[in-house]
Enzyme design. Structure first.
Site, mmCIF file in Angstrom:
data_model
loop_
_atom_site.group_PDB
_atom_site.id
_atom_site.type_symbol
_atom_site.label_atom_id
_atom_site.label_comp_id
_atom_site.label_asym_id
_atom_site.label_seq_id
_atom_site.Cartn_x
_atom_site.Cartn_y
_atom_site.Cartn_z
ATOM 1 N N LYS A 1 0.836 -1.212 0.000
ATOM 2 C CA LYS A 1 0.000 0.000 0.000
ATOM 3 C C LYS A 1 0.863 1.252 0.000
ATOM 4 O O LYS A 1 0.550 2.239 -0.661
ATOM 5 C CB LYS A 1 -0.937 0.005 1.223
ATOM 6 C CG LYS A 1 -2.087 -0.997 1.113
ATOM 7 C CD LYS A 1 -3.314 -0.369 0.466
ATOM 8 C CE LYS A 1 -4.301 -1.368 -0.104
ATOM 9 N NZ LYS A 1 -4.973 -2.187 0.885
ATOM 10 N N LYS B 1 -2.844 -10.689 -8.316
ATOM 11 C CA LYS B 1 -4.172 -10.892 -7.741
ATOM 12 C C LYS B 1 -5.138 -9.857 -8.310
ATOM 13 O O LYS B 1 -4.759 -8.700 -8.501
ATOM 14 C CB LYS B 1 -3.997 -10.719 -6.226
ATOM 15 C CG LYS B 1 -5.221 -10.752 -5.411
ATOM 16 C CD LYS B 1 -4.931 -10.203 -4.016
ATOM 17 C CE LYS B 1 -5.058 -8.695 -3.964
ATOM 18 N NZ LYS B 1 -5.137 -8.104 -2.643
ATOM 19 N N LYS C 1 -8.883 -3.991 -6.848
ATOM 20 C CA LYS C 1 -9.448 -2.693 -7.234
ATOM 21 C C LYS C 1 -8.345 -1.719 -7.607
ATOM 22 O O LYS C 1 -8.507 -0.884 -8.481
ATOM 23 C CB LYS C 1 -10.231 -2.107 -6.050
ATOM 24 C CG LYS C 1 -11.416 -2.934 -5.608
ATOM 25 C CD LYS C 1 -11.908 -2.503 -4.212
ATOM 26 C CE LYS C 1 -12.647 -3.621 -3.509
ATOM 27 N NZ LYS C 1 -12.886 -3.397 -2.096
#
Ligand code: TYM
Length: 327
Positions: free
Chosen positions: A111, A191, A194
């Site tokens: 992140k 993976k 979003k």
């Protein structure tokens, strides 16, 4: 009664990874466990969304859960911030979590790389809030995809530490896996997610999905239709594993290996089979969207039930850690 708990972030539209990895199990588990399913808007603040965007996303995720089959008569569906006990317990658990444990979290590193201009403390303590979500309902089953493994491990360690320090309070939350714990994205690399733009949206129409599938990579060795393919290395064939009957899959595999079936036709079959799942979900979502007051009622009733359960846990927790006033 054994409880199950899980959450989904309102940070974009739901995709088939969320559906196959988590939502199908929400629907399954609500039949046998007391269930708490939550739209985790406090977690989403770590990405600093605009207020109006967040509000909309919260509703869309709730609609997606209901349209996928979460039944508000069976499960408690609510929004995390409507139950202030989540933040309260998160702070108490923060004071029990060693920095070293958080430093190991790969999702924090991912992140941080994705949003280098906003590496806030919330991103770092994110898994503690997730632990609080689970612990507040003393949940023993947590349906999630594989990407949440490390967070669940941290949750177990933190709750064991709480029990050791303050006395047995929380059960050990076990991960519940679906048959698709890691759905790969359309890029065939990472993976489905979003944030990577490699997703097939749960609410997408058949045409939108077909457009995306057209551009999706297949067996890299199969450049022309006349080349024989290897279904096992093809990402599109892996999606057939989730949506297509065993019989049709065998036909497709044979057609691919013998070069009788082209990638385009294979993709068309996949789009049709996906549509058989997504179409009814999209229709139910449209009905829910047309009646905002009903959604408000469902979420308000869910918040009431969740608050009552959360407060019961917090009374015990406050007493154990020494926060309750003795009058
Ligand atoms: P989130 O919002 O990223 O994802 C929601 C759920 O979807 C699963 N998932 C996938 N499963 C298979 N393949 C994929 N490609 C895929 N992408 C997503 C996720 O594993 C998840 O189950 N931190 C959590 C939300 C959360 C939570 C909780 C979960 C907050 N509190 C308490 C369980 C219990 C998250 O970001 O999920």
């Amino acid at each position: 009664m054994v409880r199950t708990m899980s959450g989904i972030q309102p940070t974009g539209n739901l995709h088939i990874g969320n559906y196959l990895g988590a939502l199908v199990n929400f629907v399954e588990l609500q039949q046998q466990y007391e269930s708490f399913f939550c739209v985790v808007d406090l977690h989403a603040l770590t990405q600093r969304p605009e207020a109006a965007v967040l509000q909309r996303a919260v509703r869309e995720v709730a609609i997606g859960m209901l349209a996928s089959g979460v039944d508000p008569d069976k499960a408690t569906l609510f929004v995390q911030s409507h139950v202030p006990q989540h933040s309260e317990l998160a702070w108490i658990l923060t004071c029990l979590t060693p920095l070293g444990d958080l430093n190991r979290m790969t999702q924090f590193k991912d992140k941080s790389a994705q949003q280098p201009e906003n590496i806030n403390a919330g991103l770092f303590t994110y898994p503690i809030l997730q632990t609080a979500d689970i612990a507040l309902y003393r949940a023993e089953r947590v349906p999630v995809g594989e990407d949440q493994d490390q967070h669940l491990e941290l949750a177990r360690e933190t709750l064991r530490r709480f029990n050791f320090v303050y006395g047995e309070t929380f059960p050990d939350p076990q991960t519940v896996r679906s048959k698709a714990p890691r759905v790969i994205g359309l890029d065939g690399q990472a993976k489905m997610s979003k944030s990577k733009g490699n997703e097939i949206g749960l609410f997408e129409t058949a045409d939108e999905t077909m457009l995306k599938l057209r551009g999706a990579k297949t067996d890299p060795a199969r450049l022309r239709k006349s080349d024989k393919g290897t279904p096992e290395v093809c990402n599109i064939f892996s999606y057939h594993g989730y949506f297509t009957s065993a019989e049709q899959r065998e036909e497709i595999a044979a057609g691919c290996r013998s070069a009788q079936l082209g990638c385009f036709d294979c993709k068309k079959m996949l789009a049709a089979n996906m549509e058989a799942v997504k179409g009814p979900i999209r229709e139910r979502a449209a009905v829910l969207r047309s009646d905002p007051a009903r959604l408000d009622d469902i979420l308000a009733a869910g918040a009431d039930k969740a608050r009552a359960a959360a407060e019961a846990t917090m009374q015990l927790v406050r007493e154990r850690v020494g926060l309750r006033r003795k009058d």
